[in-house]
Every structure is written in C-alpha cells, then in structure tokens.
Design a protein around this motif. Sequence first.
Motif, mmCIF file in Angstrom:
data_model
loop_
_atom_site.group_PDB
_atom_site.id
_atom_site.type_symbol
_atom_site.label_atom_id
_atom_site.label_comp_id
_atom_site.label_asym_id
_atom_site.label_seq_id
_atom_site.Cartn_x
_atom_site.Cartn_y
_atom_site.Cartn_z
ATOM 1 N N TYR A 85 0.834 -1.212 0.000
ATOM 2 C CA TYR A 85 0.000 0.000 0.000
ATOM 3 C C TYR A 85 0.872 1.266 0.000
ATOM 4 N N GLN A 145 -4.453 2.937 12.007
ATOM 5 C CA GLN A 145 -4.657 4.353 11.697
ATOM 6 C C GLN A 145 -4.265 4.661 10.238
ATOM 7 N N ASP A 146 -3.087 4.156 9.808
ATOM 8 C CA ASP A 146 -2.603 4.508 8.473
ATOM 9 C C ASP A 146 -3.333 3.797 7.341
ATOM 10 N N PHE A 168 -8.161 3.525 9.253
ATOM 11 C CA PHE A 168 -8.885 4.704 9.729
ATOM 12 C C PHE A 168 -8.737 5.906 8.790
ATOM 13 N N THR A 169 -7.491 6.248 8.415
ATOM 14 C CA THR A 169 -7.296 7.431 7.569
ATOM 15 C C THR A 169 -7.962 7.273 6.194
ATOM 16 N N PRO A 170 -7.698 6.153 5.467
ATOM 17 C CA PRO A 170 -8.386 6.026 4.174
ATOM 18 C C PRO A 170 -9.916 6.030 4.309
#
Lengths: 81, 474
Positions: free
Chosen positions: B139, B293-294, B297-299
């Motif tokens: 990713y 988170q990376d 959550f963020t996407p």
Amino acid sequence: MKTQLQIIEELNEIFTEVIDEGEVSLTPETTANDVDGWDSLNHIQIIYAVEKKYGFKFTLPEIQNLKNIGDLVNLIIEKSR
Amino acid sequence: MLFSSFSFFIFFPIVFILYWALKANRKWQNMLLLVSSYVFYGWWDWRFCFLLLFSSTFGFFVTKLLSETDSDKKRRLYMNLSIVVHIGILCYYKYFNFFISSFTDFAKNLGFNVDYTPLQIALPLAISFFTFHILGYTYDVYQRKYPASNNYFEFIAHIAFFPQLVAGPIERANHLLPQFANKRQFSWIKMEDGLMQMLWGFFKKIVIADTLATQVNYAFAHYQDLHPITLIIAVIMFTFQMYCDFSGYSDIALGCARLLGFELLQNFNYPFFSTSVSEFWRKWHMSLSNWIQDYLFTPISFNKRAWGKFGIFYAALVSFTISGLWHGANWTFIIWGAVHGIAIGYELLTKKKRKGWAKKYNPIAYSIGSGILVFIFWSFTQLIFRATSVDHFYGILKQIVTAKWVFQPEVNSVYLLYIVGLLLFEWFQRSKPYALQIINWPYYIKWAICALIIITIFSSKNLNNQTEFLYFQF
C-alpha cells in the motif's frame, strides 16, 4: 487566477470555522503544530471544506504529502488550473 | 520456537556468534538471518515455511510490478490483487470455519436444517502479523511513499526476521528494510541494552504473567461458583497478565533484534498511565494501532469525509471492528473491537467538550479520575477479550452483577502486589523506552538488580510450566 494571498485569506476563514477555537491566522510556513486544535481529524474536515469551496477533489497521497500551508496553497493553485 | 524455551537458548547464541563472525560480509549476515528465521519458524511446523515463503515472494513481485507501471488502472489492479490474495489466504486459514459456522447457526435459527462439520485447518503461526506487514508495504508503494524493494533476498529476510515474526511488532518496510541494506555496528552498549530489555521481557512473562495466569485460568473456568469480588480481581489480573505477556514478548523481540544490530518499532509505552482510551491505544500494541490508523482509519475517514463527524465515527467503528476480527475468529473479538471503536468515536467527537470539562477541575484530580475510568473501561473490555464465547462473557458478567457480594476473595490476591510493584516501577521509569533501562545506573546497583531478576526467573516454578505467549494465537 487567485493569488497566494487571496487563497490564504480564504483558508483563514475555512480553518477558523472548522476548528472552531478562535480566529486562525495562517502564513505559508504555518504547520499543524502551530495551530491549536488542528489535528488529523479536523484536517480531513478542512480538506473537505476546501474541496467544496474550490470545486475539485484531492487524493489521499496528495493530502499526506502536504508539509505546510504553502504546500496546500500551491496544490490548490495547481488543481484550479 | 518459543523465546522462553530451551531450544531458543541454544539456537540464539549460535546465531549470534555466527552472525557477528560474519561482520565483514553483510550479504552473508543477511543470508544467515534468512536461514535462521526459517529454522525458527519451521520449528513449530516445517510446512508453515512454504506459506511464509509464498506470501513474501508474492508480495515482493506484485509490488515490483505495481511500481514499474505508471498506469493508475494497472497500479490499482495490482493493489487489489495483493489484497485479494493476502486477505484470501488469511481468511482461509483463520476465518473459514468461523464464517461458515456463523452462517449455519444463523440458518438454523431461521429454522433451516443445515449440517456442517468444520474443516480441520491448522492456523499457521504469525500469519496475521506477516500479512499486515506485507500489505502495508504494498500500500505504501501504491501511495508512492517510497520505492519498491529491488533486492528479493533482503525483502524476504526482513519479512521473516525471527525476532518480530511471530507476534510483532508489526514492522514497516521503510523502517526495517533499510537496516538490512546497511552495515550493522557491534557495540557493547547496545549489547547490554538489548540483554537488559530481553531480561525485563522474560521477567514480565515468566514471573508476572504466568503467575497471574494460574489465578485467572481458575477464576474464568469456575466462575459459576465464585463471588463477584473474586471475579473482578481475576479480570484485573487478566488485564495485567495480558500486558506483561504481550509487552514482555515485545521487549524480548526488541532486545533480541538489538543484539543483532537492529532496532524494531516500540510496541508499548506505559499504557496504564493514559487518561483517555485514544491515548491508551497510542501506547498499547502501538505497531498495530499505527497500522490501523494509516491503512484503515485514515483512508476510510478520507473516503467518508462528506459525512462530516459521522464519517469519523464510522471510520473508528469500522477500523476497530476489523482490528477485533484480526485478533481471532470469534464474536468476542468482534464485540471487543466494536466497543473500542465506539469509545474512540465518542472521544473524537467530544474532544472539544472534554477540553472544556478539564479546565473546570483541578488538573491532577481530573487526570487521576480519567485514568481510573479508562482503566475500568479497559479491564471490562479485557473480560470480553478473555471470555471463550459470548455466553461465557455473559455468564461471568451476570455472576458479577447478581451473585452475593462476599468480601473474601477466592483467588490469591497477594499477587495483586505484583501489579502494584510493577506500576510503581513503571511510573518511576516512564521516560525510558522500557522500564528496566538502567544502563546509566551505578554498576553495582545495576548488576545487583539484574542478578536478582535472573534468580527470581530461575527460581520461579513457572519456568518448567510455561504457557505460550497469548498473542501467538492471533
């Protein structure tokens, strides 16, 4: 074509409204550490407000590569072309 | 091979001596790490090695292909292919029986007559960890954060690197891979530091976690006959058993890697001194929380940015529920994740309000009060985590709420002193990367403490009676 200064003025309004913790005054060098209450969450809301204001969409990598307000302003100018 | 097993005590010194003897040749050092990591992993079941080799080889080549094309369409295709293959393998080994039996239970409840005999699928150790490690790498390259690796052997060696393979920390390619590409420096200070962190890990695991486990296992098995106070103590004990077991494992992993000249990601940072659930998660299993988170959550929150605050709540709920499911194929984990997602969502949405409350009260009292509330919440969710099924969880909860309160614990509550001692020591040492980092203390105090810890470990009756690390099942 808007100037850097004009965009910063408009960003001031957006930031003040989204963060909702008093007047925000930005410069090209401002980073998230300099503004109280600017965290990763309202960052996403700020981005959304900017998208609505200028009528284009960002991609996630574009957002993640921003280092300061100057970067954001340049990106806005580039995307508005 | 367990870190705390006799075989590891033979294996590691051999690897260590050979490794530093090859100091002049980085390639041979990496090759030794690759071979020893596969030996370490194959010690459980040699067949697992093929899966690890396949996953890392596939991850390497698909990411390389992705990085070599400029077409967004093709890049997305390779990214999706990687997700489908890696998550597919994970689902087959970990969730296949769970999904099918949940479905047949559901069908039975609706009155259909379905019969299903679960398949015999052995869960390969470490699969959840290396799957996340590889997917994160693909990713990042997809997002153009850094270029794809060009060195196949370094890549598969860094995925299999034995200190972090079985239960993390979940490494990032841009953190660990460059360390494989650079020369490792031998230094006595690092050796001392690494040994101390390992020692601290062994102490937490063998002396504290395994001792608490005896009480916890008894209480969770016989909950129907026990008083509420006993069960509450057992839940608190489990909270610290889990902490000492898992953070102990991470300390051993970090120390062991340091002895080989590597630095792994910090995984724990004194979580019990947190004043919010979000802070707790920033300090507990940090490599997983950062991963969540990376990559989730963020996407998700970015994707749902048009939903405003609800989008944030949704992102927290979805990512934590997935994180729950990552821990295992059981409804208890899903509920556990969802409850944390709701708590994090609540905290994110009330951030400003809570700031206002904090100003109204004495800051120390407010922090202590918040810390206690967070601890109660965390322990309660650990009860869900430890329960073997939803019925088991409900049974214990019902017993706590409805049974008669008798203030006479039926577990050995003296062991609570272990917890108090641990917390005091951690509070005192909280600015250090791990609590036993005392390398700057006068040598006679330092070595006296280490000697005492070694004696305590070797005189512990748990030494011959060890349980596996709890996170090995995930």
